[in-house]
Scaffold this motif. Structure first.
Motif: not given
Length: 235
Positions: A97-99, A130, A207
């Protein structure tokens, strides 16, 4: 038609002459500095085989490491478990879910000051939205990351106040390359082959864990801010 053919041949000869001249410059510089001689195709991605504060003698295209290979469909960035600088296991699935911006770093490169400074600026600006920056020390390029993990941490945290995570020192090329780097390179190659060319090569991960893009060592972190914002969904 004859004129067009003549211009085409002249253009090819001029390009070949420029490559040859650059290669001879590389050989001369290598002989003086005891750095390995590079093939002409590597010169535009190569940078700073010298200490902090000096500039490279070679001309660079800052985005010369842009993607050529297609996205690999096998595996995921989240399949890998790596070690941090203190020897603890870190599962990359923790970053779902993170970049992610993954960078191979060095402490004694001519690109060290600018990259660490801009990586800090990018991280400070987008960490709460994020973005995670994952730094992997590597000593394969000019032996410019010779210290222990503890020394690398001390350098990054004291001199640059780095807050993003720094992991165990790894190889990024060759048979001993870390598995995560083998995956990254197979996912996104470059104009001059899959191998990492020098310190501060960069991979941007979306993501969903997909390798979105790859950038040359001379591509500054702030110059890819718009790509980061796009993946974060920031207008």
């Amino acid at each position: 038609m004859l004129r067009s053919s003549t211009l085409f041949i002249f253009g090819r000869n001029l390009a070949a002459a420029r490559i040859s001249a650059s290669f001879h410059l590389a050989k001369q510089f290598s002989a003086n500095s005891k750095q390995p001689i590079l093939h002409p195709s590597q010169i535009s991605s190569f940078t700073c085989p010298i200490k902090v504060g000096f500039s490279s003698p070679f001309p660079f295209n800052s985005r010369s490491d842009r993607t050529m290979a297609s996205q690999s469909n096998s595996g995921s960035i989240y399949d890998f478990t790596i070690k941090d600088a203190k020897g603890n296991d870190v599962n990359l699935s923790d970053y779902k879910g993170k970049v992610l911006l993954i960078v191979n770093v060095a402490s004694e490169c001519g690109l060290t000051n600018s990259n660490y400074t801009e990586l800090n600026q990018l991280y400070e600006k987008y960490k709460d939205q994020g973005l995670e920056i994952l730094a992997f020390p590597c000593n394969q390029f000019g032996a410019q990351e010779p210290g222990s993990n503890e020394e690398i941490l001390e350098f990054a945290c004291t001199r640059f106040k780095a807050e993003f995570p720094i992991f165990d020192k790894v190889d990024v090329n060759g048979d001993t390359a870390a598995p995560v780097y083998k995956f990254l390179k197979s996912s996104k190659g470059s104009f001059f082959g899959d191998d990492i060319k020098w310190n501060f090569s960069k991979f941007l991960i979306d993501k969903n864990g997909t390798v979105h893009d790859r950038y040359a060592p001379t591509t500054s972190p702030l110059s890819i801010e718009k790509d980061v914002k796009k993946l974060l969904g920031i207008a």
